[in-house]
Design an enzyme around this catalytic site. Sequence first.
Site, PDB file in Angstrom:
ATOM      1  CB  SER A 196      -0.966  -0.046   1.188  1.00 36.55           C
ATOM      2  OG  SER A 196      -1.966   0.944   1.065  1.00 36.55           O
TER       3      SER A 196
ATOM      4  CG  HIS B 146      -6.147  -1.596  -0.117  1.00 35.66           C
ATOM      5  ND1 HIS B 146      -5.159  -1.510  -1.058  1.00 35.66           N
ATOM      6  CD2 HIS B 146      -5.633  -1.068   1.024  1.00 35.66           C
ATOM      7  CE1 HIS B 146      -4.086  -0.946  -0.518  1.00 35.66           C
ATOM      8  NE2 HIS B 146      -4.340  -0.678   0.742  1.00 35.66           N
TER       9      HIS B 146
ATOM     10  CG  ASP C 193      -6.479  -2.301  -4.046  1.00 31.98           C
ATOM     11  OD1 ASP C 193      -6.486  -1.061  -4.033  1.00 31.98           O
ATOM     12  OD2 ASP C 193      -5.785  -2.975  -3.262  1.00 31.98           O
TER      13      ASP C 193
END
Length: 320
Positions: free
Chosen positions: A164, A292, A262
């Site tokens: 991330s 995500h 995502d």
Amino acid sequence: MHETASLRLVDPELLSVIDPYPQVGLPITDVREVRNELARMLAASPRPSDARVERAEVWIPGRKGASDVRALIYSPVNRSGPLPAVLHIHGGGYVVGAPEFAEAGNLSLAADLGCLVCSVDYRLAPEHPHPAPLDDCYTALIWLHDEAAVLALDRTRVAVKGESAGGGIAAALALAARDAGGPPLRFQHLTAPMIDDRTCVEGDPHPLVGEFVWNRERNRQGWEALLGHPPGLDGVSHLAAAARARELSSLPAAYIAVGALDLFLEENLDYGRRLTRAGVPVEMHVYPGAFHGFGAAVQARVAQAAARDSREALRRALLG
């Protein structure tokens, strides 16, 4: 669980983690409270351990008058020759997180691959906007290179790994090292990297991504914290948002993994495509039905497949 446009596309084995998934890091006005809550959660959880791995905390001297950088080091007990190394950068939207939250994974990574893992406790936004997080990670990379003999490392087998926001910093670190003629990297391992602030303001957003865990508003606030101004403006450095880089040649081989639901799907696909056009070897994975942070559902088959792919990519890159 409320109905959304993409709910029908979610892998059924992942549904159970949507509602209870920690809603961390945002809004920015609550960031200190969220950090405190995360610290309480961490303190209340048993610390993972692995008899195959030694764990240590180090303080890396800051460069050019900057503050020292804290990092956690994981190294296999049974060493054999100079070790490969992984510089790990945790996620958290650029505003929260700590290396301790990835400790279980880093312990098993060090044991299974016989490598040293250095996980950086970089400074967080909004108190420390760009370039502070990148500077801390670059300091750690230089330290690994300079202390390779002491740490018994192979300087030619160093990878950077991030998830991330950590993946965004990892991608930027590869660019920074290339631009500055810095320590060489063998590999960049990017899991759902947060690399393009323009996703916040795109005119034709993907209608089926970003509905779970990390949404557009959280993304906007995370980028604003890092940049110190609204995302999407002209002049944002490629060292803050790697997707802004115009030149991608001469970068280390890349692994990019992202869920099909995502928010970062399209920015990650585009970055992988551009890397291949620049002659950079890329291994790209898109996991169907996954949002995500889906790896938190450790019993789900798609999460297990992603974990295997992730580990094998690092194994091939570092061990040949």
